[in-house]
Design a protein around this motif. Structure first.
Motif, mmCIF file in Angstrom:
data_model
loop_
_atom_site.group_PDB
_atom_site.id
_atom_site.type_symbol
_atom_site.label_atom_id
_atom_site.label_comp_id
_atom_site.label_asym_id
_atom_site.label_seq_id
_atom_site.Cartn_x
_atom_site.Cartn_y
_atom_site.Cartn_z
ATOM 1 N N LEU A 30 0.837 -1.202 0.000
ATOM 2 C CA LEU A 30 0.000 0.000 0.000
ATOM 3 C C LEU A 30 0.880 1.264 0.000
ATOM 4 C CD1 LEU A 30 -2.776 1.445 0.335
ATOM 5 C CD2 LEU A 30 -2.490 1.209 2.809
ATOM 6 N N GLY A 31 1.923 1.237 0.834
ATOM 7 C CA GLY A 31 2.849 2.373 0.881
ATOM 8 C C GLY A 31 3.500 2.606 -0.470
ATOM 9 N N ALA A 32 3.872 1.503 -1.139
ATOM 10 C CA ALA A 32 4.496 1.613 -2.456
ATOM 11 C C ALA A 32 3.517 2.231 -3.457
ATOM 12 C CB ALA A 32 4.953 0.236 -2.929
ATOM 13 N N PHE A 33 2.273 1.808 -3.410
ATOM 14 C CA PHE A 33 1.290 2.322 -4.373
ATOM 15 C C PHE A 33 0.947 3.786 -4.114
ATOM 16 C CE2 PHE A 33 0.576 -1.934 -5.934
ATOM 17 C CZ PHE A 33 0.282 -1.689 -7.267
ATOM 18 N N ILE A 34 0.840 4.154 -2.834
ATOM 19 C CA ILE A 34 0.584 5.568 -2.527
ATOM 20 C C ILE A 34 1.724 6.419 -3.085
ATOM 21 C CG2 ILE A 34 0.510 7.263 -0.645
ATOM 22 C CD1 ILE A 34 -1.134 5.267 0.953
ATOM 23 N N THR A 35 2.964 5.952 -2.878
ATOM 24 C CA THR A 35 4.125 6.683 -3.390
ATOM 25 C C THR A 35 4.104 6.716 -4.915
ATOM 26 O OG1 THR A 35 5.325 5.851 -1.472
ATOM 27 C CG2 THR A 35 6.643 6.853 -3.218
ATOM 28 N N TRP A 36 3.822 5.570 -5.515
ATOM 29 C CA TRP A 36 3.767 5.501 -6.979
ATOM 30 C C TRP A 36 2.730 6.475 -7.519
ATOM 31 C CZ3 TRP A 36 -0.120 4.483 -10.429
ATOM 32 C CH2 TRP A 36 0.289 4.335 -11.770
ATOM 33 N N TRP A 37 1.587 6.540 -6.852
ATOM 34 C CA TRP A 37 0.500 7.406 -7.308
ATOM 35 C C TRP A 37 0.931 8.878 -7.257
ATOM 36 C CZ3 TRP A 37 -2.719 11.076 -4.819
ATOM 37 C CH2 TRP A 37 -3.856 11.438 -5.555
ATOM 38 N N VAL A 55 9.118 12.026 -2.509
ATOM 39 C CA VAL A 55 7.729 11.681 -2.205
ATOM 40 C C VAL A 55 7.647 10.782 -0.972
ATOM 41 C CG1 VAL A 55 5.691 10.491 -3.130
ATOM 42 C CG2 VAL A 55 7.028 11.994 -4.595
ATOM 43 N N LEU A 56 8.756 10.101 -0.650
ATOM 44 C CA LEU A 56 8.795 9.273 0.552
ATOM 45 C C LEU A 56 8.355 10.050 1.786
ATOM 46 C CD1 LEU A 56 12.022 7.067 0.617
ATOM 47 C CD2 LEU A 56 9.666 6.349 0.995
ATOM 48 N N ILE A 57 8.725 11.330 1.841
ATOM 49 C CA ILE A 57 8.416 12.109 3.048
ATOM 50 C C ILE A 57 6.905 12.168 3.308
ATOM 51 C CG2 ILE A 57 8.654 14.360 4.186
ATOM 52 C CD1 ILE A 57 11.283 14.672 2.490
ATOM 53 N N VAL A 60 1.622 -4.590 -12.951
ATOM 54 C CA VAL A 60 2.798 -4.335 -12.134
ATOM 55 C C VAL A 60 3.255 -2.892 -12.351
ATOM 56 C CG1 VAL A 60 3.570 -6.733 -12.137
ATOM 57 C CG2 VAL A 60 4.414 -5.163 -13.890
ATOM 58 N N ARG A 61 3.794 -2.307 -11.278
ATOM 59 C CA ARG A 61 4.310 -0.934 -11.369
ATOM 60 C C ARG A 61 5.735 -0.913 -10.835
ATOM 61 N NH1 ARG A 61 -0.688 1.979 -12.886
ATOM 62 N NH2 ARG A 61 -2.101 0.235 -12.612
ATOM 63 N N SER A 62 6.477 0.079 -11.320
ATOM 64 C CA SER A 62 7.827 0.237 -10.804
ATOM 65 C C SER A 62 8.144 1.708 -10.623
ATOM 66 C CB SER A 62 8.843 -0.382 -11.773
ATOM 67 O OG SER A 62 10.147 -0.139 -11.293
ATOM 68 N N LEU A 63 8.967 1.982 -9.623
ATOM 69 C CA LEU A 63 9.447 3.340 -9.404
ATOM 70 C C LEU A 63 10.886 3.475 -9.896
ATOM 71 C CD1 LEU A 63 7.993 3.957 -5.834
ATOM 72 C CD2 LEU A 63 7.385 5.239 -7.892
ATOM 73 N N GLY A 64 11.427 2.373 -10.440
ATOM 74 C CA GLY A 64 12.828 2.354 -10.854
ATOM 75 C C GLY A 64 13.164 3.459 -11.835
ATOM 76 N N LEU A 101 11.134 -1.744 -2.635
ATOM 77 C CA LEU A 101 10.794 -2.880 -3.499
ATOM 78 C C LEU A 101 10.406 -2.382 -4.886
ATOM 79 C CD1 LEU A 101 10.160 -5.940 -3.838
ATOM 80 C CD2 LEU A 101 7.825 -5.414 -3.117
ATOM 81 N N ALA A 102 9.600 -1.318 -4.908
ATOM 82 C CA ALA A 102 9.147 -0.782 -6.189
ATOM 83 C C ALA A 102 10.278 -0.106 -6.961
ATOM 84 C CB ALA A 102 7.997 0.211 -5.961
ATOM 85 N N ILE A 103 11.277 0.415 -6.250
ATOM 86 C CA ILE A 103 12.424 1.025 -6.934
ATOM 87 C C ILE A 103 13.350 -0.060 -7.480
ATOM 88 C CG2 ILE A 103 14.527 2.397 -6.595
ATOM 89 C CD1 ILE A 103 12.965 4.096 -4.578
ATOM 90 N N ARG A 104 13.544 -1.107 -6.655
ATOM 91 C CA ARG A 104 14.482 -2.175 -6.998
ATOM 92 C C ARG A 104 13.901 -3.092 -8.078
ATOM 93 N NH1 ARG A 104 15.319 -7.292 -4.901
ATOM 94 N NH2 ARG A 104 13.539 -7.118 -3.508
#
Ligand SMILES: Nc1ncnc2c1ncn2[C@@H]1O[C@H](COP(=O)(O)OP(=O)(O)OP(=O)(O)O)[C@@H](O)[C@H]1O
Ligand SMILES: [Mg+2]
Lengths: 243, 292
Positions: free
Chosen positions: B44-51, B63-65, B117-121, B210-213
């Motif tokens: 959920l944290g990854a998706f909020i950040t991705w969004w 955006v992590l902050i 699937v989504r990625s922040l990479g 995880l989403a970055i890696r």
């Protein structure tokens, strides 16, 4: 105005009525001893006063304010501290940490600091950085009382501080308590040793099966009166309750 | 050299697992709850950040902050609104509650973000593409070093926080005896809520890494939960340094397993996990360190 007043307090454990219709007052600077046989309801009453156990009915009034619905931690901040039965130190924390954690969360603006507690309980000095679980019973009791003092209480509740201690350890604990008493502390203490209760307290309340069966000044009650009330030998009628 | 490389990659993967697992360890240490929604909260944290990144094109590290602050709030509210009540009903109810919560989170994510699937990479900048080649079979990626450093910093920081700060000491006291903690003036409900907030925020941090890696998908939660759970159990429940050790052991086991056959990666991790349970049910550091 009295510091603490307990009014018609009823406290239950499920269906069991452990404290029934108990009322009394404690004045500033007074030492009150609570005596009674095993299971009389002393611990339950103390915990209800401290806020660890919600009463079924009745009121606890501290410094004129009704604290009956107040959670325990807020009563501590208002100046009500309980040394629980069995000491209950935080076992994996050091003696110093046990003291600090209480000091940081208790009542603001009092004289008690880690150093003053160590001064009052010199046996704790060499144990300062030891885990509480490794202490002897007497050392743990000193630490438990010191921890309560760190919250700078206006009223100190002591539940059986001599429980499970060697006679020498008991002497040590009471010697420190006398220093507190001479300093004008207000204390309600539970004590199984009747002779000691009479010696240390100004007033005595005896409980039997949840009720107060005897109340009076320590120097006027005879040990016979107390013993009879203690065992419920029927000579004394429950105060304020029809027979 | 390939095995040296495998061990090294395992240590980096293990750092990620430790980061993922420390919140699980903290919640268990303080509240005695095994939070089965932990993996889903990370996702959920990854998706909020991705969004947010998708909407603003800001760097995920920036955006992590806001997303960690939001996830702290989620953890806080979760404790106050859900777990606190279920804790009063015994030990089984919180387990069922968090299990149900995991399903709810997974399905909400599926509904909102579709199963892709989504990625922040791509948005994370040079850190994802930089690496140093030591030899033909051995290279060190900047992202791997970053993840490992963040994991050590978070676990070390948490450990220091628990030992040195007023709130940290209150947390340990509450963990050891919440009834008595109240009697020394500690608001145990408030302490629980803040512990849950911190735990969920660290989960989200791991989810973002995880989403970055690699990638995340709405259904990734349960797998992440299993890895976190294994790291915590291998290291010993409730011990933060144990969790770091457990994460590293799990990571190395997986990369060594993959060295034998890429399909053996997870299997090797599970086997080490089972072996530790069989030999020492309390985990490797269990006897050495107390609660939290
Ligand atoms: N947690 C509990 N659950 C159920 N019943 C309890 C609980 N604690 C105490 N009781 C019961 O309540 C009654 C009063 O107990 P309490 O501990 O208050 O007595 P006490 O006077 O402090 O006794 P002691 O001298 O043994 O410490 C007893 O009958 C006891 O069995
Ligand atoms: Mg008792």
């Amino acid at each position: 105005m009295s510091l603490l007043s307990v009014e018609n307090l009823d406290v239950r454990h499920g269906l069991l009525k452990a404290v029934r219709d108990v009322s009394f007052e404690v004045g500033e600077g007074e030492i009150l001893a609570l005596v009674g046989a095993n299971g009389a309801g002393k611990t339950t009453l103390m915990r209800a006063i401290a806020g660890a156990h919600r009463p079924a009915s009745g009121r606890v009034v501290f410094e004129g304010a009704d604290v009956t619905a107040m959670p325990a931690h807020r009563r501590v901040r208002a100046g009500l501290a309980l040394v629980p039965e069995g000491r209950r130190l935080f076992p994996d924390m050091t003696v110093e940490e046990n003291l600090i954690v209480a000091g940081a969360n208790g009542r603001r603006g009092g004289a008690w600091k880690v150093d003053t507690v160590l001064e009052a309980f010199p046996i704790l000095k060499p144990l300062r950085f030891k885990r509480a679980a490794t202490l002897s019973g007497g050392e743990q009791q000193a630490c438990a009382i010191g921890r309560a003092l760190m919250t700078n209480p206006r009223l100190l509740l002591l539940d059986e501080v001599s429980l499970g201690l060697s006679p020498i350890a008991v002497e040590g604990v009471y010697r420190s308590l006398h220093t507190l008493i001479d300093g004008g502390a207000t204390i309600v203490l539970v004590e199984q040793d009747l002779a000691r209760a009479r010696k240390v307290a100004q007033r005595i309340i005896c409980m039997l099966e949840g009720r107060m069966v005897l109340e009076g000044p320590a120097d006027r009650l005879t040990s016979r009166e107390i013993t009879e009330a203690y065992f419920g030998l029927g000579r004394v009628q429950p105060k304020g309750a029809p027979a | 050299m390939t095995y040296v490389n495998a061990v090294f990659q395992g240590i980096i993967l293990g750092g990620f697992y430790a980061l993922l697992a420390c919140g699980l360890s903290l919640i268990f240490g303080v509240m005695r709850i095994i939070n089965l929604a932990h993996g889903s909260l990370a996702v959920l944290g990854a998706f909020i950040t991705w969004w947010i990144v998708d909407k603003t094109s800001l760097s995920p590290f920036l955006v992590l902050i806001p997303s960690l602050i939001v996830m702290f709030g989620v953890g806080w509210a979760l404790q106050r609104g859900l777990l606190e009540r279920s804790l009063r009903a015994g030990i089984l109810i919180p387990l069922l509650t968090t299990f149900g919560l995991a399903i709810v989170i997974d399905n909400v994510l599926l509904g909102v973000f579709s199963p892709d699937v989504r990625s922040l990479g791509g948005q994370a900048g040079a850190v994802t593409t930089t690496s140093w080649k030591v030899s033909q079979q051995f290279s060190i990626s900047a992202l791997g070093i970053l993840i490992l450093a963040v994991a050590v910093a978070v676990l070390g920081g948490l450990s220091l926080f628990l030992r040195r700060t007023t709130l940290g000491r209150a947390m340990r006291a509450t963990a050891q005896d919440s009834d008595t903690a109240e009697l020394v003036g500690i608001d145990s409900r408030g302490v629980y809520a803040r512990a849950a907030g911190i735990a969920v925020a660290t989960a989200a941090l791991a989810g973002v890494f995880l989403a970055i890696r690699a990638v995340v998908e709405p259904s990734a939660g349960p797998t992440q939960l299993i890895f976190a759970f294994e790291a915590v159990v291998i290291g010993g429940f409730g011990s933060l340094w144990g969790t770091l050790v457990g994460g590293l052991i799990l990571g190395v086991a997986q990369t060594l397993g993959a060295q034998i056959n890429p399909q053996y990666a997870n299997l090797a991790g599970h086997l080490v996990f089972l072996a530790v349970i069989a030999v020492r049910s309390g985990g490797i550091l269990a006897a050495r360190e107390g609660t939290a």
